[in-house]
Design an enzyme around this catalytic site. Structure first.
Site, PDB file in Angstrom:
ATOM      1  N   HIS A 181      41.578  -2.681  62.196  1.00 18.00           N
ATOM      2  CA  HIS A 181      42.266  -3.927  61.866  1.00 18.00           C
ATOM      3  C   HIS A 181      42.328  -4.112  60.343  1.00 18.00           C
ATOM      4  O   HIS A 181      42.838  -5.102  59.833  1.00 18.00           O
ATOM      5  CB  HIS A 181      41.501  -5.076  62.540  1.00 18.00           C
ATOM      6  CG  HIS A 181      42.167  -6.405  62.511  1.00 18.00           C
ATOM      7  ND1 HIS A 181      41.762  -7.415  61.674  1.00 18.00           N
ATOM      8  CD2 HIS A 181      43.212  -6.892  63.208  1.00 18.00           C
ATOM      9  CE1 HIS A 181      42.532  -8.479  61.874  1.00 18.00           C
ATOM     10  NE2 HIS A 181      43.416  -8.191  62.791  1.00 18.00           N
ATOM     11  N   LYS A 183      43.180  -3.832  56.394  1.00 14.25           N
ATOM     12  CA  LYS A 183      44.409  -3.756  55.606  1.00 14.25           C
ATOM     13  C   LYS A 183      44.025  -3.587  54.141  1.00 14.25           C
ATOM     14  O   LYS A 183      43.538  -4.517  53.510  1.00 14.25           O
ATOM     15  CB  LYS A 183      45.253  -5.041  55.745  1.00 14.25           C
ATOM     16  CG  LYS A 183      45.495  -5.503  57.192  1.00 14.25           C
ATOM     17  CD  LYS A 183      44.818  -6.811  57.443  1.00 14.25           C
ATOM     18  CE  LYS A 183      44.935  -7.369  58.855  1.00 14.25           C
ATOM     19  NZ  LYS A 183      45.200  -6.552  59.983  1.00 14.25           N
ATOM     20  N   ASP A 188      45.812   5.994  43.425  1.00 14.81           N
ATOM     21  CA  ASP A 188      45.139   6.925  42.512  1.00 14.81           C
ATOM     22  C   ASP A 188      43.642   6.650  42.369  1.00 14.81           C
ATOM     23  O   ASP A 188      43.056   6.954  41.328  1.00 14.81           O
ATOM     24  CB  ASP A 188      45.784   6.876  41.103  1.00 14.81           C
ATOM     25  CG  ASP A 188      47.257   7.248  41.134  1.00 14.81           C
ATOM     26  OD1 ASP A 188      47.653   8.000  42.042  1.00 14.81           O
ATOM     27  OD2 ASP A 188      47.992   6.764  40.249  1.00 14.81           O
ATOM     28  N   HIS A 396      47.457 -16.678  58.255  1.00 11.56           N
ATOM     29  CA  HIS A 396      46.724 -15.460  58.618  1.00 11.56           C
ATOM     30  C   HIS A 396      45.564 -15.207  57.640  1.00 11.56           C
ATOM     31  O   HIS A 396      44.884 -14.189  57.719  1.00 11.56           O
ATOM     32  CB  HIS A 396      47.763 -14.316  58.555  1.00 11.56           C
ATOM     33  CG  HIS A 396      47.431 -13.088  59.309  1.00 11.56           C
ATOM     34  ND1 HIS A 396      47.515 -11.846  58.731  1.00 11.56           N
ATOM     35  CD2 HIS A 396      47.057 -12.883  60.589  1.00 11.56           C
ATOM     36  CE1 HIS A 396      47.198 -10.937  59.635  1.00 11.56           C
ATOM     37  NE2 HIS A 396      46.919 -11.535  60.764  1.00 11.56           N
ATOM     38  N   LYS A 398      42.070 -14.993  55.524  1.00 14.04           N
ATOM     39  CA  LYS A 398      40.708 -14.722  55.977  1.00 14.04           C
ATOM     40  C   LYS A 398      39.801 -14.669  54.758  1.00 14.04           C
ATOM     41  O   LYS A 398      39.433 -13.593  54.291  1.00 14.04           O
ATOM     42  CB  LYS A 398      40.678 -13.386  56.738  1.00 14.04           C
ATOM     43  CG  LYS A 398      41.483 -13.437  58.046  1.00 14.04           C
ATOM     44  CD  LYS A 398      41.851 -12.078  58.552  1.00 14.04           C
ATOM     45  CE  LYS A 398      42.502 -12.130  59.919  1.00 14.04           C
ATOM     46  NZ  LYS A 398      43.915 -12.521  59.904  1.00 14.04           N
ATOM     47  N   ASP A 403      30.675 -22.521  45.661  1.00 14.09           N
ATOM     48  CA  ASP A 403      30.523 -22.851  44.246  1.00 14.09           C
ATOM     49  C   ASP A 403      30.102 -21.635  43.433  1.00 14.09           C
ATOM     50  O   ASP A 403      30.140 -21.661  42.209  1.00 14.09           O
ATOM     51  CB  ASP A 403      29.508 -23.993  44.071  1.00 14.09           C
ATOM     52  CG  ASP A 403      28.253 -23.756  44.907  1.00 14.09           C
ATOM     53  OD1 ASP A 403      28.342 -23.864  46.148  1.00 14.09           O
ATOM     54  OD2 ASP A 403      27.204 -23.439  44.324  1.00 14.09           O
TER      55      ASP A 403
HETATM   56  C1  NAG Z   1      42.965 -11.978  65.044  1.00 15.36           C
HETATM   57  O1  NAG Z   1      43.940 -11.531  64.153  1.00 15.36           O
HETATM   58  C2  NAG Z   1      45.016 -10.820  64.688  1.00 15.36           C
HETATM   59  C3  NAG Z   1      45.974 -10.489  63.611  1.00 15.36           C
HETATM   60  O2  NAG Z   1      45.352 -10.180  62.408  1.00 15.36           O
HETATM   61  C4  NAG Z   1      45.673 -11.588  65.796  1.00 15.36           C
HETATM   62  O3  NAG Z   1      46.743 -10.878  66.357  1.00 15.36           O
HETATM   63  C5  NAG Z   1      44.663 -11.970  66.850  1.00 15.36           C
HETATM   64  O4  NAG Z   1      45.235 -12.706  67.887  1.00 15.36           O
HETATM   65  C6  NAG Z   1      43.556 -12.740  66.197  1.00 15.36           C
HETATM   66  N1  NAG Z   1      42.578 -13.328  67.090  1.00 15.36           N
HETATM   67  C7  NAG Z   1      41.711 -12.727  67.873  1.00 15.36           C
HETATM   68  C8  NAG Z   1      40.725 -13.586  68.596  1.00 15.36           C
HETATM   69  O5  NAG Z   1      41.681 -11.529  68.014  1.00 15.36           O
END
Ligand code: NAG
Ligand code: NAG
Ligand code: NAG
Ligand code: NAG
Ligand code: NAG
Ligand code: NAG
Ligand code: NAG
Ligand code: NAG
Length: 467
Positions: A181, A183, A188, A396, A398, A403
């Site tokens: 999952h 990314k 280089d 999306h 994350k 602080d």
């Molecule tokens: C987590 O993230 C992905 C995409 O990055 C998403 O498709 C998925 O539904 C999300 N939630 C869970 C609980 O896997």
């Protein structure tokens, strides 16, 4: 001096049958470790003043990277570099090699959808294709094993045209479940991007994404390269996850020893984390270990913005409770009186269970006067036309910012992402934060805090539903 207060957890395990062995081990430990424990300050001082067991003279150029879904959500002066521009710049910078770790590929122009909004993805695809074919750049792609939902025709095309080497990881075979999952991009072994954006045209125009780019940052780029090497080795036909990884994949840069990187204004202690643990060679900090430690060491606030939040493993046959992060949040709010804010996405695919877990967190705010634990859901607005685009119009992001530290990752915050699914994060701690930093003009941690505050105070952040 309160630098480097990453906390270490140690546990000692023993079964009754191993008592004689343990006595020997205990003796060895006493002989070897006690003299070290005697002088923790010296060890700590060295780690602080030279957190670089290897020398790093990089002046990294760091910036936040965002995709803001089409439709005037924010004025441009409160957003950061667009993902598409950064990706095109990274491709341009490449001299010899581009390495991409990805979940799935769906970048190319798709005439089914309105607004031509897949044209930007096509542009990135063409630039990669040109790099791999005309410019002779060694383009290496690690991806999750393609399936019906994610056929990855883009990478199939690149392979057919001999523009890229592609390896697919079969997690069913490697670990029993989970997915790749992750990314990230490495150019280089010198520049890199880590963030939430998939190799999907929607990630450039229809999904809200957050990442970080580092230019001229070889020490960390090479370290991230070791994570790529792990994926690359697991993408061969007969790959198995080894009991222990080769020495050359181990790292000295981790939570205990962050590397000191500087940009023109500021110094940070930084490191790269990874999950799941079986993919981590010696020295690599696990993703969830870093998250818990960052929450533990916050003194004023913890702001969390993640797509999904659930203290559960849900990909497993049987539901499993996974409270590591949830416990840390409750503890920070109750024991340390740290202000906690969670901004969790809401879209049509959100799990209904999330509301209950989140509600149980906010309920604690009433427990004692000083407890301040708030949750909002973030809803990306859509026109009816945009609403028809599948798996789009969602936040999306994350990341977490406190602080003192920041964490920019690729994983949802639910158990599976830390136990069986591969992800990485870029973690950094402010080294100038000694209360004397008003004059610093640019600071990535502060930038990230402002992104959070922008979103939290926007009309798109809504209260939890009453259940
Ligand atoms: C987590 O993230 C992905 C995409 O990055 C998403 O498709 C998925 O539904 C999300 N939630 C869970 C609980 O896997
Ligand atoms: C700490 O640094 C000093 C001076 O650079 C060096 O002599 C000493 O060996 C270092 N100690 C450790 C534990 O690395
Ligand atoms: C980090 O590196 C910068 C630039 O070399 C230096 O000015 C700063 O003092 C270092 N900070 C720490 C805590 O080692
Ligand atoms: C952004 O621009 C608006 C005017 O368009 C201005 O009111 C606002 O203060 C600016 N914000 C920042 C952070 O520069
Ligand atoms: C989409 O792109 C095509 C080809 O470039 C162009 O003819 C068309 O006008 C565009 N449509 C919109 C809505 O921008
Ligand atoms: C992945 O591995 C599983 C378990 O070994 C196997 O059943 C499956 O066929 C593999 N998938 C592919 C596409 O090779
Ligand atoms: C990297 O650093 C060199 C030397 O300072 C500079 O010329 C170059 O423009 C930098 N590259 C990027 C992408 O910032
Ligand atoms: C801080 O910035 C102000 C205004 O730019 C300047 O006058 C002052 O000298 C700076 N202070 C330090 C310690 O650099």
């Amino acid at each position: 001096m309160h630098l480097l207060i990453w906390r270490k957890k140690k546990s000692i395990w023993c079964r009754p049958s191993c008592i004689p062995v343990s006595i020997v081990i205990v003796l060895i430990v006493l002989v070897v470790l006690v003299p070290l424990l005697d002088q923790p300050n010296i060890v700590q001082m060295n780690a602080t003043s030279a957190p670089i067991s290897l020398h790093c003279s990089d002046e990294c150029r760091l910036s936040l990277v965002e995709s803001i879904p089409e439709g005037h959500m924010y004025p441009p002066n409160v957003t950061h570099l667009p993902t598409k521009n950064v990706w095109l710049d990274l491709i341009d910078e490449a001299q010899t090699q581009i390495e991409i770790a990805s979940f799935y590929w769906s970048l190319r122009y798709n005439e089914e959808y309105p607004y031509n909004s897949s044209i930007e993805g096509e542009q990135v695809f063409q630039a990669l294709y040109a790099a791999g074919s005309k410019r002779n750049i060694d383009l290496k792609i690690a991806q999750n094993w393609p399936n019906k939902q994610f056929p990855n025709v883009d990478t199939e095309y690149l392979v057919k045209k001999k523009a890229a080497q592609v390896r697919s990881l079969n997690f069913s075979k490697l670990l029993g479940n989970g997915i790749l999952h992750t990314k990230f991009w490495i150019i280089d072994r010198k520049h890199f991007y880590i963030g939430s954006a998939n190799m999907d045209w929607r990630a450039l125009t229809q999904v809200k994404e957050l990442g970080i780019v580092a230019f001229n940052c070889s020490c960390l780029a090479s370290d991230l390269g070791k994570v790529f090497d792990v994926y690359w080795s697991l993408g061969t036909p007969d790959a198995v996850v080894p009991d222990s990884w080769p020495e050359e994949l181990s790292t000295d840069i981790n939570m205990e020893h962050p590397i000191n990187i500087s940009d023109s204004q500021h110094s940070y202690g930084a490191f790269i984390t990874s999950s799941p643990p079986p993919f981590s060679p010696t020295g690599r900090t696990n993703d969830d270990t870093a998250i818990v430690s960052i929450i533990d060491s916050a003194e004023e606030f913890v702001y969390i913005s993640v797509m999904d939040y659930q203290p559960m493993c849900t990909f497993t046959h049987k539901l499993l409770f996974w409270p590591n992060i949830d416990d840390a949040i409750r503890k920070a709010a109750l024991e340390n009186n740290v202000k906690v804010k969670l901004l969790i996405s809401w879209w049509k695919h959100s799990s209904p269970a999330e509301d209950h877990f989140l509600r149980s967190l906010t309920d604690l705010s009433q427990a004692y006067p000083k407890v301040d634990l708030q949750v909002k859901r973030f809803v990306v607005p859509s026109t009816p036309e945009q609403d028809k685009i599948p798996f789009a119009r969602v936040n999306h992001n994350k990341y977490m910012v406190t602080d003192r530290s920041a964490y920019i990752g690729t994983s949802n915050w639910s158990g599976d992402y830390f136990t069986s699914t591969a992800g990485v994060a870029f973690v950094f701690q402010d080294l100038n934060n000694d209360g004397n930093f008003q004059n610093i003009t640019r600071d990535i941690r502060k930038d990230l805090q402002e992104v959070f505050e922008r979103d939290w105070n926007s009309p798109y952040a809504v209260p939890l539903r009453r259940l």
